[in-house]
Every structure is written in C-alpha cells, then in structure tokens.
Design a protein around this motif. Structure first.
Motif, mmCIF file in Angstrom:
data_model
loop_
_atom_site.group_PDB
_atom_site.id
_atom_site.type_symbol
_atom_site.label_atom_id
_atom_site.label_comp_id
_atom_site.label_asym_id
_atom_site.label_seq_id
_atom_site.Cartn_x
_atom_site.Cartn_y
_atom_site.Cartn_z
ATOM 1 N N VAL A 285 0.854 -1.189 0.000
ATOM 2 C CA VAL A 285 0.000 0.000 0.000
ATOM 3 C C VAL A 285 0.890 1.239 0.000
ATOM 4 C CG1 VAL A 285 -1.727 1.317 1.300
ATOM 5 C CG2 VAL A 285 -1.871 -1.179 1.200
ATOM 6 N N VAL A 286 0.567 2.207 -0.872
ATOM 7 C CA VAL A 286 1.300 3.470 -0.868
ATOM 8 C C VAL A 286 0.347 4.612 -0.531
ATOM 9 C CG1 VAL A 286 3.065 2.763 -2.525
ATOM 10 C CG2 VAL A 286 0.963 3.820 -3.344
ATOM 11 N N ALA A 287 0.936 5.684 -0.004
ATOM 12 C CA ALA A 287 0.156 6.884 0.303
ATOM 13 C C ALA A 287 -0.060 7.667 -0.980
ATOM 14 C CB ALA A 287 0.899 7.745 1.316
ATOM 15 N N THR A 288 -1.295 8.118 -1.223
ATOM 16 C CA THR A 288 -1.545 9.005 -2.359
ATOM 17 C C THR A 288 -1.920 10.395 -1.865
ATOM 18 O OG1 THR A 288 -3.868 8.400 -2.537
ATOM 19 C CG2 THR A 288 -2.308 7.083 -3.799
ATOM 20 N N GLN A 289 -1.826 10.605 -0.564
ATOM 21 C CA GLN A 289 -1.914 11.951 -0.005
ATOM 22 C C GLN A 289 -0.905 11.990 1.131
ATOM 23 O OE1 GLN A 289 -5.973 11.998 1.910
ATOM 24 N NE2 GLN A 289 -4.793 12.481 3.716
ATOM 25 N N PRO A 290 -0.396 13.158 1.492
ATOM 26 C CA PRO A 290 0.556 13.189 2.598
ATOM 27 C C PRO A 290 -0.151 12.934 3.931
ATOM 28 C CG PRO A 290 0.440 15.307 1.434
ATOM 29 C CD PRO A 290 -0.690 14.482 0.954
ATOM 30 N N PHE A 291 0.522 12.239 4.839
ATOM 31 C CA PHE A 291 0.007 12.070 6.195
ATOM 32 C C PHE A 291 0.975 12.738 7.165
ATOM 33 C CE2 PHE A 291 -1.978 8.522 3.951
ATOM 34 C CZ PHE A 291 -3.289 8.637 4.383
ATOM 35 N N SER A 292 0.432 13.264 8.249
ATOM 36 C CA SER A 292 1.275 13.879 9.268
ATOM 37 C C SER A 292 1.492 12.889 10.390
ATOM 38 C CB SER A 292 0.606 15.122 9.842
ATOM 39 O OG SER A 292 0.291 16.010 8.815
ATOM 40 N N LYS A 293 2.594 13.078 11.089
ATOM 41 C CA LYS A 293 2.881 12.252 12.254
ATOM 42 C C LYS A 293 1.674 12.282 13.188
ATOM 43 C CE LYS A 293 6.130 11.722 16.022
ATOM 44 N NZ LYS A 293 7.356 12.160 16.665
ATOM 45 N N GLY A 294 1.229 11.116 13.616
ATOM 46 C CA GLY A 294 0.096 11.052 14.533
ATOM 47 C C GLY A 294 -1.242 10.830 13.849
ATOM 48 N N ASP A 295 -1.301 10.996 12.539
ATOM 49 C CA ASP A 295 -2.563 10.776 11.829
ATOM 50 C C ASP A 295 -2.978 9.308 11.905
ATOM 51 O OD1 ASP A 295 -2.820 13.349 11.051
ATOM 52 O OD2 ASP A 295 -2.322 13.029 8.942
ATOM 53 N N ILE A 296 -4.275 9.091 11.967
ATOM 54 C CA ILE A 296 -4.789 7.736 11.821
ATOM 55 C C ILE A 296 -4.930 7.476 10.328
ATOM 56 C CG2 ILE A 296 -6.726 6.196 12.277
ATOM 57 C CD1 ILE A 296 -5.069 6.911 14.753
ATOM 58 N N VAL A 297 -4.251 6.453 9.832
ATOM 59 C CA VAL A 297 -4.195 6.224 8.390
ATOM 60 C C VAL A 297 -5.306 5.281 7.931
ATOM 61 C CG1 VAL A 297 -2.751 5.288 6.543
ATOM 62 C CG2 VAL A 297 -1.739 6.744 8.294
ATOM 63 N N CYS A 298 -5.468 4.179 8.634
ATOM 64 C CA CYS A 298 -6.565 3.254 8.338
ATOM 65 C C CYS A 298 -6.583 2.194 9.429
ATOM 66 C CB CYS A 298 -6.422 2.608 6.955
ATOM 67 S SG CYS A 298 -5.079 1.425 6.838
ATOM 68 N N ASP A 299 -7.436 1.201 9.293
ATOM 69 C CA ASP A 299 -7.442 0.130 10.283
ATOM 70 C C ASP A 299 -7.118 -1.205 9.617
ATOM 71 O OD1 ASP A 299 -9.904 -0.059 8.904
ATOM 72 O OD2 ASP A 299 -10.768 -1.213 10.549
ATOM 73 N N TYR A 300 -6.796 -2.199 10.451
ATOM 74 C CA TYR A 300 -6.551 -3.549 9.950
ATOM 75 C C TYR A 300 -7.884 -4.265 10.027
ATOM 76 C CZ TYR A 300 -4.059 -7.902 9.083
ATOM 77 O OH TYR A 300 -3.602 -9.068 8.526
ATOM 78 N N HIS A 301 -8.586 -4.278 8.893
ATOM 79 C CA HIS A 301 -9.967 -4.740 8.939
ATOM 80 C C HIS A 301 -10.062 -6.260 8.809
ATOM 81 C CE1 HIS A 301 -14.294 -4.559 8.409
ATOM 82 N NE2 HIS A 301 -14.157 -5.422 7.418
ATOM 83 N N GLY A 302 -10.915 -6.829 9.611
ATOM 84 C CA GLY A 302 -11.168 -8.261 9.546
ATOM 85 C C GLY A 302 -12.114 -8.634 10.665
ATOM 86 N N LYS A 303 -12.375 -9.926 10.783
ATOM 87 C CA LYS A 303 -13.297 -10.387 11.810
ATOM 88 C C LYS A 303 -12.524 -10.615 13.108
ATOM 89 C CE LYS A 303 -16.788 -13.924 12.493
ATOM 90 N NZ LYS A 303 -17.298 -15.205 12.037
ATOM 91 N N VAL A 304 -13.070 -10.144 14.226
ATOM 92 C CA VAL A 304 -12.398 -10.332 15.504
ATOM 93 C C VAL A 304 -12.710 -11.736 16.021
ATOM 94 C CG1 VAL A 304 -12.143 -9.471 17.854
ATOM 95 C CG2 VAL A 304 -12.579 -7.873 15.980
ATOM 96 N N ILE A 305 -11.645 -12.530 16.247
ATOM 97 C CA ILE A 305 -11.823 -13.892 16.759
ATOM 98 C C ILE A 305 -10.914 -14.075 17.975
ATOM 99 C CG2 ILE A 305 -12.459 -14.848 14.501
ATOM 100 C CD1 ILE A 305 -9.599 -15.813 14.168
ATOM 101 N N THR A 306 -10.999 -15.199 18.640
ATOM 102 C CA THR A 306 -10.097 -15.436 19.765
ATOM 103 C C THR A 306 -8.722 -15.815 19.229
ATOM 104 O OG1 THR A 306 -10.590 -17.778 19.860
ATOM 105 C CG2 THR A 306 -11.997 -16.313 21.174
ATOM 106 N N ALA A 307 -7.690 -15.585 20.060
ATOM 107 C CA ALA A 307 -6.341 -15.938 19.636
ATOM 108 C C ALA A 307 -6.241 -17.443 19.390
ATOM 109 C CB ALA A 307 -5.328 -15.494 20.687
#
Ligand code: ZN
Ligand code: ZN
Length: 604
Positions: free
Chosen positions: A470-492
């Motif tokens: 994945v590459v950035a197509t807009q600049p992000f600043s330190k501390g910005d939330i970029v995205c999440d790791y999306h998926g189903k939450v299951i037990t370890a």
C-alpha cells in the motif's frame, strides 16, 4: 378609461403568488375560494392568504438580488455560471458585483471548428512556456498561485488529450492507484486505466515519455495532495481545486483554449482527424492506432493493449504521425507566447493594492489603470494571499479548545466576510493540537472503520518478488490515523488454529491483547462478510520491523451501535505521497504458551 387603468394599477400592485399552484394571482382571496382551496374553511384560507403575502414580501426584499461572488461559489464552472447569469438577468434579477461585460463576451462567442492536422498541437506549444515556468517554481518550492496550479493540471490533461489522443471520459476515470502502478517499458511509461465496476468510464492504455511522466509526478506529489479534502473520498488522479474528481476534461480543454485565445477544439474531431491521417499506414498499423485512441471499443484484438510493447510502439507511431519529433526539447521556454507575462511583478501589485483581512481585491479597471495585465493572475494571487491571512486569523481565535464549525461560521459572519474565506469545516480540521485525543469517538474514524472508505491510500503491485503493498496518495502527518486492519475479531486460540492449518504462516492474522484476553483479527478469510466486494486496504499493508512508518493502536470503537475491537494504524512520522506504508507489531513472542508458533503480537 381612466377608471379602468386606475383599477388595473391597483390590481398590479396586489399581485400575489398562490403558494399552492405557484401562479401569480390578481386577487388571491378569490382565487383561493374558487380554485386552490375551495373545500377549505374561511379561516384556513385567511391563514393561507397571510402566508402568501409574507412570502411575497420576503421574496421582494431578499430573493431578487444575487451577489456574483455567491454565484461563483454555487457554480464554480465558469461557462455554466455565465449562462445562469444571463438567464437571471433576463428574468429581472439583480446581480451585484458583476464582472465586466468583456469578460462575459469571451465565452459566449467561442466557436467550434473542424481541426486541421496541426491545430491540436498548438495549445501544447503556446501554453508550454507558462507550464514549464510553473513546473520550475513547483520544483524549487517557490510560491505557485491556485490559478497557476489549475493551469498546470489543464496542461497535463491536454498532453493526454492532444498528444496521446485519449478520450476525455477515460481520463476522468484515471485513479491514483493506476498512476502508482505505472510501468517503465522500452524508454516509455505505460499507464492503464481499467473500467470500474461502478462507473461507465472507458478503459485506456497509453505510454508517456519520461519527461511527461516527471511533469505528471510533480502534479501528483505537489498539487493534487493540496486538493484532497478529508471529508470527501476521491481516488481520481485529476482533482479539482474543491477536491472532487474532475468532471469534464472537455470543459477544462475549452477553458485552456480560451485562456490562450485559441479556437476551441473537440477531442473527438481531433481523434477523427488523426485516424484519417493514419489511412496512409498499413492496415495493421491503422488498427493499432485505432485501438490506442479508443481502447474501450471491445473485441478480441483489444488484448494487444495489455502488452506494454504494443502500447509503446503505437505511441511512438502516433507521435511520428502527428509530427511530434524528439522528446528532448529544452527546459527553457523557447516558443513565442501570445499571452506574455505581465510587465509589473506581484510585489508591485501588493504595494499598490495591499492585502487586508477585510479588503476587496481590485477590479479589472483598477488593475489596468495601474498598469497591470488584464488577466486575473494577480487578482487570484491577491485573493489567495487574503485567504491565507483569514485562515491564520480564524485559527488564532481558538487557542484552547477546538471550535465547532458553527462557532467558526459565526465568527466569519461577524467579520462580514462573504467570499474568499476558509470554510468553517476547514478551520475545524486545521486546528491543533488536541486533534487526536478523542479517537474513539471520532465520527470520521468510526465511519471509515465501518464502511472501509479510507482515503489517500492505493494498493500497488511491487512486482513478482515483493507482491502487493500500500502506498500513500496523499501526505500524512505524524500522529494521523491512516486506516485500520480490517477483519473479523476472533479469539487468539481460533487464530492459532487457523495458522496451523496454514503450515504456521501468519498470513493475514493480527494477534493482540485486550486486558487479559488474547484476541486476533482474521483478515485471512477474504472477502469479509461485511464488505463482500471491497479489497479492504489495511490487510494489504506490509509488515516491516526494520523501517516501519505506522504503529498499530488497539482501540474499542462504537461501530454501528456495538463496541468493536479495532486495530488502527497511526503514522509514526510524516509520510509523503508515493511512500510505501509499513507497520511493526512491536514485539515477537516465540513459543507462545509452549505451542511453538512464531507469533507476532501487538505489545501495548
Ligand atoms: Zn393556486
Ligand atoms: Zn468487512
């Protein structure tokens, strides 16, 4: 006779619009009783009559007057704005702050003519000196006005339309991801525009020269990021200054021609003309040209457009056909320019017309009287200078707490600014420093987590060895939330079981702790139930313990009414456009609970 005319004038004075049928009525009480409200009670009719009178008065007081600046905001597109103005004036509206008549005249008199072989190259030649000057300023980091940035974008579009002969409709569909996935091939750079499931935009493939690629890349790195609005999601390569996908490349081309006082050309006619010229070629070459020009017409032959060599060969053939020679033209502006640069510079302009928070920019007459050029270049720069001042002022008024948009709007109204000011939402967005303290209740983050609409990211194919990233197509600043790791939450435990099935490859599993509970996000099962047609972007971000620029952050967000464990990626540093995103878990715990798996864990 006298009696009759007196009667008429009284009636004229009392004309009131019926709010039911929207027709003007000489005698509204009678009209309501006999027509629109004949089944209602007299009280109801009296009330309706009162409403109609109030509405009538209000309209005369407020509705009949327009401000040209207001029209500019509603209709940023100049040709539509001018035809709307004509319509309003014909209907008896008043328009304050109108531009000069001559400015109105230029667009209405444009004519469309059939192009001859060299006509379409003219705009590229005539505008080139200005374009290269802006290119130089962008590279050096000198100040570039918003009008110049728009001109730069127009010129890039013009290269694709008038040199590579691409359909405007195809260019409107070009995305940031397609740009970052361009390929070097035989001395050219091949870009493919694919058809998008949700749109009717055409497909296309073309081969830029290396110089053209450098020009486009500068647009991508320096101009486009400034136009991205976080509240609007657009992955289009060409963005308007309001952050939306450019909606009509054809109109942009008309405007570019107007700027340089050249007759307007239709790109379709240009493509027809070049196909006609191609008739002197062999049948095979003719077909190649036809495919390069209108890639989307379908057929088995179209597969050839998938071969980079074919695309490059055809691009070179097309250049020779259209009389483009070497790519190595000098960087210095050599061609004569019809619209010469203004004789006085901008600092002289500012000295004569100082920028103030509350002031108005000089109109055309004032500008010309003081010996400045007729065009709006300095006018636009004056306005952007004032805009920056106003932005700074607004931000300085809210030092301790983040202001609401309503509060900012109130301050703008108090200052009496009616145009050329930052939008309240912009001030809200620009405000620092407490911006990220309330991540877990941030509506934008919650919406992006729920709908997977993160902006400013593109999946890029790094080739057979590295695969996707994945590459950035807009600049992000330190501390910005970029995205999440999306998926189903299951037990370890469930995650570990999946891993054993996959021969201990971690795949798309993300292990984390929540209090004493061991959890896992399963992005291995793909696509997920909640986004069956989306390539959710977080899972495509590569893991790197060496040079990470993202750090995972475990949060509990209220998503769609339920508490959900979410792993957000936060920027560890400022991230520039085109940089690959990489995250680091934090810690690796081998032999977790004696089960022998090489698990990487988010260490909180
Ligand atoms: Zn009526
Ligand atoms: Zn999902």
């Amino acid at each position: 006779m006298a009696e009759q005319s007196k009667k008429r004038s009284v009636a004229d004075r009392n004309i009131t619009y019926c709010l039911r049928c929207y027709k003007p009525q000489d005698n509204l009480p009678v009209h309501l009783a006999r027509g629109c409200m004949k089944t209602s009670t007299p009280d109801e009719r009296a009330e309706e009559l009162q409403k109609a009178k109030v509405s009538n008065r209000e309209w005369i007081r407020k509705g009949r007057t327009w401000d040209y600046d207001q029209l500019c905001e509603i209709l940023p597109d100049r040709p539509s704005r001018l035809s709307m103005m004509k319509e309003l004036l014909q209907r008896g509206f008043f328009i304050k702050n109108q531009p000069d008549d001559s400015e109105l005249a230029t667009t209405t008199s444009t004519t469309v003519i059939a192009p001859s072989t060299k006509d379409w190259q003219k705009i590229l030649k005539v505008a080139k000196a200005d374009f290269l000057q802006i290119y130089g300023n962008l590279q050096r980091g000198s100040k570039v006005s918003s009008a110049e940035k728009t001109l730069y974008r127009y010129y890039c579009e013009a290269i694709l339309v008038f040199r590579h002969h691409q359909c405007p409709g195809a260019l409107e569909g070009l995305t940031d991801a397609e740009w970052v996935n361009r390929r070097q091939h035989s001395g050219r750079v091949v870009i493919g525009i694919s058809s998008h499931v949700t749109s009717t935009k055409q497909t296309a493939t073309f081969a830029l020269t290396n110089r053209e690629e450098a020009w486009f890349q500068l647009y991508f790195q320096k101009i486009r990021p400034e136009n991205i609005r976080p509240e609007k999601v657009s992955n289009s390569f060409f963005l308007s200054s309001t952050g939306e996908a450019v909606h009509s490349v054809s109109q942009d081309m008309d405007r570019l021609h107007e700027m340089y006082k050249l007759p307007v050309l239709r790109s379709r006619d240009v493509r027809k003309a070049i196909e006609a010229t191609a008739q002197m070629l062999s049948a095979d070459n003719q077909e190649a040209i036809r495919q390069y020009l209108t890639h989307s017409t379908g057929g088995a032959q179209q597969d050839r457009m998938q071969q980079p060599q074919f695309v490059v060969d055809t691009a070179v053939l097309l250049d020779s056909l259209a009389g483009f020679t070497s790519d190595d033209d000098p960087d210095t502006p050599g061609t004569s320019v019809e619209c010469g640069p203004p004789s006085k510079d901008f600092s002289a302009f500012l000295a004569r017309f100082p920028v103030s928070l509350g002031g108005q920019p000089p109109n055309k007459k004032q500008r010309v009287n003081e010996g400045f050029a007729e065009d709006r270049v300095f006018y636009d720069r004056w306005r952007s200078t004032q805009y920056a001042k106003r932005e700074e002022y607004l931000l300085s008024q809210f030092t301790h707490r983040k202001p609401s948009a309503v509060k900012v709007a109130g301050l703008i109204a108090k200052e009496g600014w009616r145009a050329n000011h930052p939008r309240p939402e912009d001030i809200e967005r620009l405000w620092r420093p407490a911006r990220r303290v309330t991540i877990e209740t941030d509506e934008t983050i919650i919406k992006n987590v729920s709908q997977q609409t993160w902006a400013g990211l593109a999946i890029k194919n790094f080739g057979p060895q590295q695969g996707l990233g994945v590459v950035a197509t807009q600049p992000f600043s330190k501390g910005d939330i970029v995205c999440d790791y999306h998926g189903k939450v299951i037990t370890a435990a469930a995650g570990r079981a999946m891993m054993q099935d996959m021969h201990n490859e971690p795949g798309y599993l993300f292990f984390f702790k929540s209090g004493s509970r061991d959890m896992c996000i399963d992005a291995q099962t793909f696509p997920c139930d909640c986004h069956p047609v989306t390539d959710t972007i977080g899972r495509r971000i590569n893991h790197s313990s060496k040079g990470p620029n993202l750090k995972p952050l475990h949060c509990v967000l209220k998503v769609d009414g339920e508490d959900r464990h979410v792993i957000l990626f936060r920027a560890l540093q400022d991230i520039t456009v085109d940089t690959q995103l990489k995250f680091d878990y934090g810690v690796s715990r081998k032999s977790f609970r004696g089960e022998g798996l090489d698990l990487e864990w988010l260490d909180e």
